[in-house]
Write a protein that holds these residues in place. Structure first.
Motif, PDB file in Angstrom:
ATOM      1  N   UNK A  35    -105.228 -48.280  -4.102  1.00  0.00           N
ATOM      2  CA  UNK A  35    -105.571 -49.156  -5.226  1.00  0.00           C
ATOM      3  C   UNK A  35    -104.343 -49.451  -6.087  1.00  0.00           C
ATOM      4  N   UNK A  36    -103.423 -48.472  -6.184  1.00  0.00           N
ATOM      5  CA  UNK A  36    -102.212 -48.657  -6.995  1.00  0.00           C
ATOM      6  C   UNK A  36    -101.154 -49.494  -6.277  1.00  0.00           C
ATOM      7  N   UNK A  37    -101.214 -49.538  -4.962  1.00  0.00           N
ATOM      8  CA  UNK A  37    -100.190 -50.236  -4.184  1.00  0.00           C
ATOM      9  C   UNK A  37    -100.380 -51.740  -4.306  1.00  0.00           C
ATOM     10  N   UNK A  38     -99.322 -52.482  -4.655  1.00  0.00           N
ATOM     11  CA  UNK A  38     -99.445 -53.937  -4.725  1.00  0.00           C
ATOM     12  C   UNK A  38     -99.856 -54.499  -3.359  1.00  0.00           C
ATOM     13  N   UNK A  39    -100.732 -55.480  -3.377  1.00  0.00           N
ATOM     14  CA  UNK A  39    -101.242 -56.058  -2.135  1.00  0.00           C
ATOM     15  C   UNK A  39    -100.133 -56.572  -1.221  1.00  0.00           C
ATOM     16  N   UNK A  40     -99.087 -57.235  -1.749  1.00  0.00           N
ATOM     17  CA  UNK A  40     -98.010 -57.671  -0.852  1.00  0.00           C
ATOM     18  C   UNK A  40     -97.362 -56.508  -0.088  1.00  0.00           C
ATOM     19  N   UNK A  41     -97.300 -55.338  -0.716  1.00  0.00           N
ATOM     20  CA  UNK A  41     -96.725 -54.169  -0.042  1.00  0.00           C
ATOM     21  C   UNK A  41     -97.621 -53.718   1.118  1.00  0.00           C
ATOM     22  N   UNK A  42     -98.938 -53.729   0.900  1.00  0.00           N
ATOM     23  CA  UNK A  42     -99.872 -53.376   1.973  1.00  0.00           C
ATOM     24  C   UNK A  42     -99.802 -54.381   3.117  1.00  0.00           C
ATOM     25  N   UNK A  43     -99.700 -55.661   2.767  1.00  0.00           N
ATOM     26  CA  UNK A  43     -99.591 -56.698   3.796  1.00  0.00           C
ATOM     27  C   UNK A  43     -98.294 -56.537   4.582  1.00  0.00           C
ATOM     28  N   UNK A  44     -97.217 -56.166   3.894  1.00  0.00           N
ATOM     29  CA  UNK A  44     -95.943 -55.915   4.571  1.00  0.00           C
ATOM     30  C   UNK A  44     -96.033 -54.737   5.528  1.00  0.00           C
ATOM     31  N   UNK A  45     -96.756 -53.698   5.134  1.00  0.00           N
ATOM     32  CA  UNK A  45     -96.933 -52.526   6.003  1.00  0.00           C
ATOM     33  C   UNK A  45     -97.756 -52.901   7.238  1.00  0.00           C
ATOM     34  N   UNK A  46     -98.747 -53.754   7.056  1.00  0.00           N
ATOM     35  CA  UNK A  46     -99.564 -54.209   8.194  1.00  0.00           C
ATOM     36  C   UNK A  46     -98.711 -55.035   9.159  1.00  0.00           C
ATOM     37  N   UNK A  47     -97.886 -55.894   8.594  1.00  0.00           N
ATOM     38  CA  UNK A  47     -96.986 -56.706   9.420  1.00  0.00           C
ATOM     39  C   UNK A  47     -96.019 -55.804  10.197  1.00  0.00           C
ATOM     40  N   UNK A  48     -95.493 -54.788   9.531  1.00  0.00           N
ATOM     41  CA  UNK A  48     -94.592 -53.838  10.198  1.00  0.00           C
ATOM     42  C   UNK A  48     -95.320 -53.098  11.322  1.00  0.00           C
ATOM     43  N   UNK A  49     -96.576 -52.767  11.102  1.00  0.00           N
ATOM     44  CA  UNK A  49     -97.361 -52.087  12.133  1.00  0.00           C
ATOM     45  C   UNK A  49     -97.570 -53.002  13.348  1.00  0.00           C
ATOM     46  N   UNK A  50     -97.827 -54.272  13.087  1.00  0.00           N
ATOM     47  CA  UNK A  50     -97.976 -55.210  14.214  1.00  0.00           C
ATOM     48  C   UNK A  50     -96.670 -55.315  15.003  1.00  0.00           C
ATOM     49  N   UNK A  51     -95.536 -55.309  14.292  1.00  0.00           N
ATOM     50  CA  UNK A  51     -94.232 -55.338  14.971  1.00  0.00           C
ATOM     51  C   UNK A  51     -94.030 -54.070  15.789  1.00  0.00           C
ATOM     52  N   UNK A  52     -94.394 -52.929  15.199  1.00  0.00           N
ATOM     53  CA  UNK A  52     -94.257 -51.655  15.900  1.00  0.00           C
ATOM     54  C   UNK A  52     -95.086 -51.645  17.183  1.00  0.00           C
ATOM     55  N   UNK A  53     -96.225 -52.298  17.132  1.00  0.00           N
ATOM     56  CA  UNK A  53     -97.109 -52.349  18.297  1.00  0.00           C
ATOM     57  C   UNK A  53     -96.734 -53.472  19.263  1.00  0.00           C
ATOM     58  N   UNK A  54     -95.580 -54.079  18.987  1.00  0.00           N
ATOM     59  CA  UNK A  54     -95.004 -55.112  19.853  1.00  0.00           C
ATOM     60  C   UNK A  54     -95.902 -56.338  20.047  1.00  0.00           C
ATOM     61  N   UNK A  55     -96.533 -56.740  18.955  1.00  0.00           N
ATOM     62  CA  UNK A  55     -97.304 -57.979  18.990  1.00  0.00           C
ATOM     63  C   UNK A  55     -96.326 -59.145  19.057  1.00  0.00           C
ATOM     64  N   UNK A  56     -96.777 -60.230  19.590  1.00  0.00           N
ATOM     65  CA  UNK A  56     -95.946 -61.419  19.704  1.00  0.00           C
ATOM     66  C   UNK A  56     -95.511 -61.870  18.303  1.00  0.00           C
ATOM     67  N   UNK A  57     -94.217 -62.150  18.110  1.00  0.00           N
ATOM     68  CA  UNK A  57     -93.739 -62.567  16.777  1.00  0.00           C
ATOM     69  C   UNK A  57     -94.475 -63.783  16.216  1.00  0.00           C
ATOM     70  N   UNK A  58     -94.837 -64.727  17.076  1.00  0.00           N
ATOM     71  CA  UNK A  58     -95.577 -65.903  16.598  1.00  0.00           C
ATOM     72  C   UNK A  58     -96.952 -65.488  16.079  1.00  0.00           C
ATOM     73  N   UNK A  59     -97.597 -64.556  16.781  1.00  0.00           N
ATOM     74  CA  UNK A  59     -98.902 -64.055  16.346  1.00  0.00           C
ATOM     75  C   UNK A  59     -98.778 -63.342  15.000  1.00  0.00           C
ATOM     76  N   UNK A  60     -97.731 -62.545  14.844  1.00  0.00           N
ATOM     77  CA  UNK A  60     -97.521 -61.818  13.592  1.00  0.00           C
ATOM     78  C   UNK A  60     -97.363 -62.791  12.434  1.00  0.00           C
ATOM     79  N   UNK A  61     -96.547 -63.813  12.623  1.00  0.00           N
ATOM     80  CA  UNK A  61     -96.320 -64.796  11.549  1.00  0.00           C
ATOM     81  C   UNK A  61     -97.584 -65.593  11.243  1.00  0.00           C
ATOM     82  N   UNK A  62     -98.343 -65.949  12.273  1.00  0.00           N
ATOM     83  CA  UNK A  62     -99.585 -66.705  12.079  1.00  0.00           C
ATOM     84  C   UNK A  62    -100.599 -65.848  11.316  1.00  0.00           C
TER      85      UNK A  62
END
Length: 142
Positions: A43-70
């Motif tokens: 709840x204290x974490x700014x939403x952009x920070x959580x979204x950034x962590x999710x994006x990093x997780x998708x990268x870690x899981x080797x999702x397609x870069x276009x999919x990550x950006x979309x």
């Protein structure tokens, strides 16, 4: 946890504020032991920070870069005006999808793609034990 005292800084200088914060942390630990999560840190974490962590997780899981950006783009459209995760209620997400549909002429399929992206984000938060429920589950797809 093993009976030893632990000291750490609560980040406040006022004694009353420190005692209040320490009580809240103890209460959180008691609730956690009872199986009830408060998600205080999330709840204290700014939403952009959580979204950034999710994006990093998708990268870690080797999702397609276009999919990550979309996906990030869709999340930004739906959740971008919100400052914290608590604002992402079922009603708020539903209204934002309706607003996007009216503003940009999104059809039912595009609306559903946005809901899928937001739902995936909340599934990740739940899996990581950072949040308790997926507000998108209560929204019927178009």
């Amino acid at each position: 946890r093993d009976g030893r005292r632990v000291r750490w800084s609560l980040g406040v200088t006022n004694k009353d504020a420190a005692e209040k914060l320490a009580r809240e942390y103890r209460d959180d630990e008691d609730l956690k032991r009872a199986g009830i999560h408060t998600y205080r840190d999330t709840k204290k974490t700014p939403l952009p920070e959580l979204l950034g962590a999710y994006k990093a997780e998708m990268k870690r899981r080797r999702r397609d870069p276009a999919h990550i950006e979309m996906t990030a783009s869709k999340l930004s459209r739906v959740l971008g005006d919100m400052s914290c995760i608590s604002e992402a209620t079922t009603a708020a997400i539903r209204l934002r999808i309706i607003d996007l549909a009216q503003q940009h002429g999104f059809g039912p399929q595009t609306q559903n793609y946005h809901l899928i992206a937001v739902s995936g984000f909340f599934r990740w938060l739940i899996k990581e034990e950072k949040w308790g429920e997926n507000p998108v589950k209560a929204i019927d797809p178009e």
